[in-house]
Design an enzyme around this catalytic site. Structure first.
Site: not given
Ligand SMILES: NC(=O)c1ccc[n+]([C@@H]2O[C@H](COP(=O)([O-])OP(=O)(O)OC[C@H]3O[C@@H](n4cnc5c(N)ncnc54)[C@H](OP(=O)(O)O)[C@@H]3O)[C@@H](O)[C@H]2O)c1
Length: 254
Positions: A4, A70, A93
């Protein structure tokens, strides 16, 4: 070995045990809308987990390949982005991935790889969603105003492996950011139409929508096609066209 990456100590132990020559860090929370709604989770998954791996490598000479996106670009350029173009991330993000990039570049043997819209076996992706909709006789909403460079995961993985070998060959200097996408660009709608054509299904399966009409939580760049300027120097070639790669993927038994 399963580890993890949110657990710094476990990550350090795993890397100490493996003594890797190279680490390809593709882990992320890539659900753009979830990142927007849960920025703390995005920070932990995309920035802190990356930092744990880099910290664990601190005393090693291992190559660290950071798989970015991208989406670090804002889409304003309207022609394919080259590695030297300045990112301007639009979403949580994208910002978290750009932060990951900077951490990777601060590591001496760090390389940033940027693919674009991924398709390939194992993980459900846009291409699979179109195939599924066609098979089930459903329609699927598809953005008509988003252009990317579709990237076949198998081609991308092959290129990353070649990149790691190139790095192990001992070049000094050289590219630190490498765009890895199949050659060319298309809108999501064009991609969906091509998938349907190759399946012999009706175009009607894909229902064009504009990004703004879907009111998704995260903004996406309207244009994030990638020019793979560095690939020929690094691995000796560009990747095949996205259309050839798509045909290869759809030929695979499913
Ligand atoms: N999807 C795209 O179109 C796209 C486009 C450009 C760039 N990228 C980048 O490509 C990479 C892969 O994206 P993806 O969409 O394929 O993502 P994905 O399918 O969600 O895969 C992410 C991987 O990270 C692993 N992971 C998640 N949390 C973890 C943790 N705490 N510890 C260890 N492993 C963990 C997942 O493991 P499990 O299998 O156990 O869940 C999974 O294998 C990401 O870096 C993304 O930013 C994606």
């Amino acid at each position: 070995m399963v580890c993890d990456l949110l657990d710094a100590a476990a990550t350090a132990r795993a890397i100490d045990e493996a003594q890797p020559e190279a680490v390809i860090h593709s882990q992320a929370l890539s659900d753009v809308d979830r990142c927007e709604l849960e920025p703390d989770v995005a920070q932990r998954m995309n920035v802190e987990a990356t930092a744990h791996v880099i910290r664990a490598l601190a005393t090693s000479a291992a190559t660290f390949v950071y798989v970015s996106t991208d989406y670090v670009f804002d889409g304003a350029k309207r022609s394919p982005y080259v590695e030297a173009d300045q990112p301007n991330p639009l979403s949580v993000y994208a910002r978290s991935k750009w932060e990951g990039e900077q951490a990777a570049l601060a590591y001496p043997s760090g390389i940033v790889v940027r693919p674009s819209t991924l398709f390939g076996p194992v993980r459900m992706n846009f291409c699979d969603a179109v195939v599924q909709a066609a098979k089930q006789g459903r329609t699927i909403e598809v953005f008509s105003d988003q252009t990317t460079s579709p990237t076949y995961t198998e081609d991308c993985a092959e290129a990353i492996e070649a990149l790691v070998r190139w790095k192990a060959g001992g070049p000094t200097g050289g590219a630190r950011i490498v765009h890895v996408a199949n050659t060319g660009a298309c809108s999501r709608l064009t991609l969906a139409y091509r998938i349907l054509e190759l399946l012999g299904a009706s175009r009607e399966v894909a229902r064009p929508v504009r990004m703004a009409d879907q009111r998704r939580p995260a903004p996406r760049p309207p244009y994030s096609a990638l020019e793979t300027t560095e690939l020929p120097t690094v691995i000796g070639r560009r990747l095949r066209s996205w259309d050839d790669a798509l045909q290869a993927y759809l030929r695979q038994p499913r």
